[in-house]
Design an enzyme around this catalytic site. Structure first.
Site, PDB file in Angstrom:
ATOM      1  N   GLU A 268       1.894   4.101  -2.982  1.00 39.27           N
ATOM      2  CA  GLU A 268       2.475   2.766  -3.135  1.00 39.27           C
ATOM      3  C   GLU A 268       1.391   1.706  -3.269  1.00 39.27           C
ATOM      4  OE1 GLU A 268       4.914   3.425   0.273  1.00 39.27           O
ATOM      5  OE2 GLU A 268       3.412   2.572   1.612  1.00 39.27           O
ATOM      6  N   PRO A 269       0.694   1.712  -4.382  1.00 39.23           N
ATOM      7  CA  PRO A 269      -0.382   0.751  -4.573  1.00 39.23           C
ATOM      8  C   PRO A 269       0.122  -0.637  -4.954  1.00 39.23           C
ATOM      9  CG  PRO A 269      -0.259   2.261  -6.442  1.00 39.23           C
ATOM     10  CD  PRO A 269       0.858   2.628  -5.513  1.00 39.23           C
ATOM     11  N   GLY A 270      -0.551  -1.636  -4.437  1.00 43.43           N
ATOM     12  CA  GLY A 270      -0.299  -3.011  -4.852  1.00 43.43           C
ATOM     13  C   GLY A 270      -1.533  -3.526  -5.573  1.00 43.43           C
ATOM     14  N   TYR A 311      -9.603 -13.943   5.094  1.00 38.04           N
ATOM     15  CA  TYR A 311     -10.392 -12.798   5.508  1.00 38.04           C
ATOM     16  C   TYR A 311     -11.672 -12.596   4.710  1.00 38.04           C
ATOM     17  CZ  TYR A 311      -6.458 -10.761   2.746  1.00 38.04           C
ATOM     18  OH  TYR A 311      -5.467 -10.509   1.852  1.00 38.04           O
ATOM     19  N   CYS A 337      -7.124 -30.851   3.264  1.00 37.81           N
ATOM     20  CA  CYS A 337      -7.777 -31.436   4.424  1.00 37.81           C
ATOM     21  C   CYS A 337      -7.938 -30.408   5.525  1.00 37.81           C
ATOM     22  CB  CYS A 337      -7.018 -32.669   4.880  1.00 37.81           C
ATOM     23  SG  CYS A 337      -7.039 -33.934   3.601  1.00 37.81           S
ATOM     24  N   TYR A 365      -2.078 -10.613  -3.825  1.00 34.77           N
ATOM     25  CA  TYR A 365      -2.152 -11.406  -2.598  1.00 34.77           C
ATOM     26  C   TYR A 365      -2.721 -12.796  -2.843  1.00 34.77           C
ATOM     27  CZ  TYR A 365      -1.414  -6.691  -1.040  1.00 34.77           C
ATOM     28  OH  TYR A 365      -0.898  -5.422  -0.913  1.00 34.77           O
TER      29      TYR A 365
END
Ligand SMILES: *Cc1c(COP(=O)(O)O)cnc(C)c1O
Length: 412
Positions: A268-270, A311, A337, A365
């Protein structure tokens, strides 16, 4: 005309054509690249009974879902809303696998009502599921083999402290529960989440899973999740999908021989399918020379692309108007800001105010994590199909920001 030739383009469409037609900031996806990545997986596993389920949380535009459906893919979903989106895109329920984490039994039951494949990653929920459905609805079990085949701890979900999956050390408990409640387990699953840098470490995790799977007699499929890594910078390591395909096909076919059934092998690759297909275009509002650096202020921020701040993700940046000029050192920052630094001390071909910067690997993402912080609109999305651009999501407007707000009478 001659200026255009030096511009950055995607499938022959230049950045100025894109910005002229759709404005910016703008997400642009190359459909041909998605197809090529899908085909890479299917050829790597051509010797196996393979099913790919596109993990749609990476990029959930319905046109992208429809494209993968057309290629023959199933869909990996992590919320009931993603299940509904998949059904809306035309996926058959049996081609959707529902792998939520930490949701209520009510949400699992909604998945059952839709007829999708349900994947449970928690013994407490499995017990409730068994009490409700017994052997009337098959279920897949998500195990955690506690392997870490990659580097980035923030995106690794297979380690011992992880909240994902049922630990392989709880197998005895799992077996007892399945037996006493008469649960029909037809699938086994793992998703370690980490970027697979080392195929052999991943294979060891797969072996642990198979070792447990052999004790369940009713299996139709085994799903090895994802973690397929793509290159984010030049000379970056990516998962050697061809090597993985060769080794896993051999290992899996041996397992199926022993098991006595030709099970389906699933992934199940994204990121692998959509990351490199995506580009994020924005403009430089201002250059600011300080005593320490040269800032390039762009007309976007962590509201549109949060991975670098969330991240520490690296996104390669090209100056779309001047891709092959002289490199200079910049710190690329957003307009929000908050501290929203996209890149520090980055070598980029000389920037003028008004230039378009192109972020690479912006398919996975990126838009999916965008939001309205600072009351900014989310960007438009464009799909390039056969070298022609199509608008697949409008830029938001004030109407979108106000849509669900309810005016009440003012205090007197
Ligand atoms: C996010 C997710 C994926 C996709 O991971 P990538 O690293 O994008 O390939 C697959 N399976 C599950 C269960 C997920 O949560």
């Amino acid at each position: 005309m001659s200026a255009k030739i030096t511009e950055f383009s995607i499938e022959g469409v230049t950045v100025s054509e894109l910005i002229e037609s759709y404005g910016d900031p703008l997400y642009v996806y190359n459909e041909t690249k998605m197809t090529a990545q899908y085909n890479r997986i299917t050829s790597a596993f051509s010797g196996a009974n393979l099913k790919v389920n596109y993990a749609c949380k990476a990029l959930n535009n319905i046109n992208v879902l429809r494209h993968f459906k057309k290629l023959g893919s199933g869909l990996d979903t992590v919320s009931i809303q993603e299940v509904e989106l998949g059904l809306e895109a035309g996926f058959k329920p049996e081609d959707i696998i529902f792998t939520p984490n930490g949701v209520s039994i009510e949400e699992i039951s909604q998945g059952v009502a839709y007829g999708v494949r349900v994947n449970i990653d928690n013994l407490s929920i499995l017990e409730q599921f068994g009490a409700l459905y017994g052997d009337t609805y098959p279920v897949c079990i998500r195990l955690n083999p506690h392997i870490n085949a990659g580097g980035n701890a923030n995106i690794s979900v297979g380690h011992i402290d992880s909240k994902f999956g049922i630990s392989i050390h709880q197998t005895r408990h799992l077996e007892r529960m399945v037996k006493s409640l008469g649960i029909r387990v037809n699938g086994m699953h793992m998703h370690t989440g980490s970027d697979i840098l080392d195929v052999d470490v991943f294979l060891r995790g797969a072996e642990l899973l198979l070792n447990i799977a052999k004790d369940f007699d009713d299996l139709d499929y085994i799903d090895f999740g994802s973690g397929f890594k793509v290159a984010y910078k030049q000379d970056d390591i990516s998962t050697d999908i061809e090597e993985l395909g060769k080794k896993m096909t051999a290992m899996f076919s041996e397992f199926c021989d022993d098991y006595g059934k030709n099970l389906q092998i699933e992934f199940e690759p994204g990121k692998f399918l959509v990351s490199e297909a995506g580009y994020f275009l924005c403009s430089v509002n201002a250059l600011k020379q300080t005593t320490a650096t040269v800032f390039a202020h762009v007309n976007t921020g962590l509201n549109h692309l949060i991975r670098p701040m969330l991240y520490g993700a690296y996104h390669h940046i090209t100056n779309g108007n001047n891709p092959s000029g002289k490199n200079r050192v910049y710190t690329v920052v957003g307009y929000i800001c908050e501290t929203d630094t996209f890149a520090s001390d980055r070598l980029i071909s000389e920037i003028k105010e008004g230039d378009v910067l192109v972020f690479h690997n912006a398919g996975a993402y990126c838009f999916a994590m965008s939001n309205n912080y600072n009351s900014r609109y989310r960007p438009a999305e464009v799909l390039i199909r056969d070298e022609k651009p199509f608008l697949i999501r409008k830029r938001e407007t004030m109407e979108d920001l106000l849509r669900n707000q309810i005016l009440i009478d003012q205090e007197s």
